[in-house]
Enzyme design. Structure first.
Site, short mmCIF file in Angstrom:
data_model
loop_
_atom_site.label_atom_id
_atom_site.label_comp_id
_atom_site.label_asym_id
_atom_site.label_seq_id
_atom_site.Cartn_x
_atom_site.Cartn_y
_atom_site.Cartn_z
N GLN A 132 0.85 -1.32 -0.11
CA GLN A 132 -0.05 -0.06 0.11
C GLN A 132 0.82 1.28 -0.09
O GLN A 132 1.62 1.45 0.89
CB GLN A 132 -0.81 0.00 1.22
CG GLN A 132 -1.74 1.08 1.47
CD GLN A 132 -2.63 1.25 2.64
OE1 GLN A 132 -3.74 0.74 2.65
NE2 GLN A 132 -2.07 1.85 3.95
N TYR A 134 0.69 4.64 0.71
CA TYR A 134 -0.28 5.79 0.91
C TYR A 134 0.55 7.14 1.64
O TYR A 134 0.92 7.88 1.35
CB TYR A 134 -1.30 5.43 1.90
CG TYR A 134 -2.51 4.70 1.64
CD1 TYR A 134 -2.47 4.51 0.01
CD2 TYR A 134 -3.51 4.48 2.03
CE1 TYR A 134 -3.83 3.86 -0.69
CE2 TYR A 134 -4.71 3.97 1.62
CZ TYR A 134 -4.71 3.72 0.18
OH TYR A 134 -5.90 3.19 -0.28
N GLU A 250 -9.18 -1.59 6.16
CA GLU A 250 -7.70 -1.61 6.99
C GLU A 250 -8.16 -1.90 8.41
O GLU A 250 -7.71 -2.66 9.18
CB GLU A 250 -6.66 -0.87 6.52
CG GLU A 250 -5.56 -1.24 7.43
CD GLU A 250 -4.55 0.05 7.13
OE1 GLU A 250 -4.84 0.76 6.53
OE2 GLU A 250 -3.25 -0.35 7.44
#
Lengths: 405, 360
Positions: A132, A134, A250
């Site tokens: 991920q 981010y 998540e």
């Protein structure tokens, strides 16, 4: 209030138990992450992939993913999901997965038909693993301020910038990533959600060693990395909305009450077996009272989980009981690890494969990792803001106009 | 699998809440407190009309025949309004003891009157919980002697249920005992010191052979005290959130400051799982015997800890006003503090949970 399971669910549980009894010898040993095609053999699926396939065939993995994308196509049933988690944990058998519990639901909800066919089947077969992209060095809790840019050049986005805290980037096949595509738009409206291979030229992964001594996280650097324009999920500038979808998935995974109960049992066993001057730690009333206090908290969280599960079954928004799970669950796990270390005393500090070390130094590892989890996935302070604002209805902090200097 | 309140249970709680809103305002509580009145006649009368004193009494004896979870919901409401009425002793501990250990004749003579609210019963279990400052309660034939401390629901009680050093349970008519009321920080409930001098008693038959009756009654009492704390703490949280959303300083409502917002969030995060713990413990009392004692102990202990935390934080959110008598927040604070000590302190009941699990 009725805590009995109906015969449909009892039957489901019994079938699952039989399945596990007959097949658990086929399950691969505990592996911390899904296998990737990078390590898969040329001769076909590796044992983990075969195990996953067997679970999908029996409806114990990727349950709700539609058949056309390689799943079981069952209707969502939180109770069956709960029973599966419970029985795999009890049997200490590695459960299956749904590809990636952040990416796959997001693609199924917001991706195009072509993207679904491209990304979902290999993910749930364990042939395509994900990381991920981010957080950035300058954008942690204020994620929407992220500055990794993606500029259009011909048929591609060209990415430049840096991500951090990227778990598993060194092993992953693919990344789902937030990038700024409209630099002039307000910060929440200038972001897009891209997916791309980690083999894309211009991507460099550098391991980030944490306080545990391991490098589970990474920094990822982008230098003119080119990603085809059609690898965007959702529309340009709508990445923040897409990402919130992922974050929802998540958060639900962190602070799981099953984990706290398993840990509690482990500490109970530890305190019965470990001795000081020949007496079990359990005989020490001060340690014992600490364990009892944690047991009280653990039970409260366990029953809170049952309440959330009941709401989900009835398609009701669980509200506060769900909002608090990440904050309270991670804190409880951390306190349990601390308790175990204190019960071990000096032995509890042994690490680095030292002689006399207990359980592979697991409690120190957990104690530190849990602190990481209290910070990661939305810090405890961000969780408290969300509880205060969304669940209790308190006003947000007024926005401060910052003039550029 | 359905871990939720039924529609009937939600309706029951809503009905009690509405009644309390109407008849147990802070002004009424204040007035009762000033007069040391812990059995507000008007309120008790209305609760009786709803059948509240008979919640746990079988329909055969004029009660409603509900379960402990229903009683816990009522206790939560009473705690939420710091209600000045007898409940835990007279409507939970006494009826359960008589139903579990009384003879048919004893049930016939006491339960219908308790259910109808005609009489109330004070309850003294100090000998079982942990005796303090008392002279042991002993029985000889059908007479009891000794001194029991911290009897509950004693004001205007018609009869007392008392535990002896041997864990027997006896009923003694109020006229045959000497009551000295004690005044705790919590003015919404009555406790007292009972002295018996060869007082004629009616012993509950099966309590003499078995200590398990008394232990089971105490389990129920602990769950209900925990539920009372849950309600009181929930009220304190709600008051803190309201206050933080109204009070302005530095041209902002104080709830927009993270320091204040986070105190509210911490209270909610600690308190919300407590509701599930109380529900489970209450349900287990009737339906899951193997979990009943351990969850009763944990509900009592954990609610005591979280209750104290919420009481303190809520007062802090109210700033200086929280510390005054003007807001009356202290009635909830003090109710939570008394509950913490009743039927076993957190340390004491956790130790009991350790014994139940074979740790000691």
């Amino acid at each position: 209030m009725d805590l009995e399971y109906s015969s449909e669910y009892e039957d489901f549980r019994n079938e699952l138990r039989n399945f596990l009894e007959e097949n658990k010898h086929l399950s691969p040993g505990a592996i911390a992450r899904p296998p990737t095609n990078r390590e898969g053999s040329e001769d076909g699926p590796n044992p983990a992939q075969r195990w996953q396939q067997l679970l999908i065939e029996h409806g114990y993995a990727a349950r709700t993913i539609p058949k056309e994308y390689g799943g079981c196509g069952e209707a969502p049933d939180p109770l069956k999901t709960h029973i599966i988690a419970e029985e795999f944990a009890k049997a200490r058998v590695r459960p299956g997965h749904s590809g990636d519990n952040r990416l796959v639901p997001t693609v199924l909800e917001l991706g195009t038909e072509e993207q679904k066919r491209w990304l979902v089947p290999p993910s749930i077969r364990g042939e395509m693993s994900w990381c991920q992209g981010y957080s950035e060095p300058g954008s942690g809790s204020d994620l929407a301020s992220l500055s990794t840019r993606a500029e259009v050049d011909g048929d591609d986005f060209v990415i430049n910038g840096q991500k951090i805290w990227t778990s598993g980037a060194q092993h992953a096949d693919m990344m789902f990533c937030l990038v700024r595509t409209e630099p002039d738009a307000p910060k929440h409206q200038g972001i897009s959600y891209l997916v791309f291979s980690m083999d894309t030229p211009g991507i460099e992964v550098r391991p980030l060693v944490t306080m545990t001594g391991d490098a589970t996280f990474n920094e990822v650097f982008f230098t003119d990395a080119r990603v085809p324009k059609n690898q965007i999920i959702g529309k340009r500038g709508e990445g923040w909305f897409v990402a919130n979808n992922t974050l929802k998935h998540e958060r639900e995974g962190l602070g799981d009450p099953h984990q706290a109960e398993n840990r509690f049992r482990e500490i109970e066993e530890l305190m019965r077996n470990e001795t000081v001057d020949g007496d079990p730690i359990m005989d020490n009333p001060t340690h014992r009272d600490r364990l009892l206090q944690l047991q009280g908290r653990m039970l409260a969280m366990k029953y809170n989980g049952m309440r959330v599960l009941t709401s989900q079954r009835k398609h009701e928004e669980p509200g506060l009981p769900r909002w608090i799970i990440k904050l309270q669950g991670c804190e409880l796990n951390h306190q349990m690890a601390a308790m175990a270390i204190d019960a071990l005393g000096e032995l509890g500090t042994l690490y680095h494969r030292s002689d006399h070390m207990r359980a592979g130094g697991m409690w120190q590892q957990r104690f530190m990792m849990d602190l990481g989890l209290i910070i990661g996935g939305g810090t405890a302070q961000i969780q408290k803001n969300m509880i205060g604002e969304r669940a209790l209805g308190l006003p947000k902090e007024p926005k401060v106009e910052v003039k550029p200097t | 699998m359905d871990f939720a309140l039924s529609e009937e249970q939600q309706f029951l709680q809503q009905t009690v809440n509405e009644l309390l809103q109407d008849q147990c305002s802070l002004d009424i509580v204040r007035q009762d407190a000033a007069e040391n009145e812990t059995k507000n006649q008007a309120l008790y009368g209305s609760l009786t009309e709803l059948g509240i004193p008979g919640t746990l009494i079988s329909e055969d004896y004029g009660g409603v025949g509900l379960r402990l979870l229903d009683a816990a919901l009522i206790a939560e409401s009473l705690g939420g309004s710091v209600a000045t009425v007898p409940y835990i002793g007279s409507s939970v501990l006494a009826p359960l003891a008589i139903q579990l250990a009384g003879s048919d004749e004893q049930k016939d003579s006491w339960l219908p009157k308790l259910a109808s609210g005609e009489i109330t019963c004070g309850v003294a279990l100090g000998e079982h919980i942990g005796a303090r400052d008392n002279t042991p309660i002993t029985s000889e034939g059908s007479k009891v002697s000794g001194r029991a401390m911290f009897a509950l629901d004693v004001q205007d009680a018609d009869v007392f249920l008392v535990a002896t050093v041997d864990d027997e349970l006896h009923l003694v008519e109020a006229n045959d005992a000497e009551l000295n009321r004690l005044f705790t920080i919590d003015k919404t409930r009555s406790v007292g010191e009972l002295t018996f001098d060869h007082a004629p008693s009616d012993s509950l038959e099966s309590s003499i052979d078995s200590t398990s009756t008394l232990a089971k009654v105490v389990d129920a009492g602990r769950v209900v005290v925990a539920a009372d704390t849950l309600g009181a703490a929930q009220s304190m949280l709600a008051k803190a959130v309201d206050y933080a959303g109204e009070r302005q300083q530095f041209n902002r409502v104080i709830g927009s400051f993270q320091a204040v917002k986070h105190m509210c969030a911490e209270m909610a995060a600690e308190l919300e799982p407590c509701r599930s713990l109380v529900w489970y413990a209450a349900h287990a009392y009737d339906a899951i015997p193997e979990d009943a004692r351990i969850t009763a102990c944990h509900a009592k202990a954990h609610l005591a800890e979280v209750g104290r935390f919420v009481a303190r934080k809520s007062t802090e959110v109210h700033g200086g006003m929280g510390f005054t008598d003007l807001l009356g927040l202290h009635y909830w604070f003090k109710r939570i503090e008394l509950n913490r000590q009743l039927l076993g302190t957190p340390e004491f009941v956790r130790n009991e949970a350790a014994k139940v699990q074979g740790w000691i």
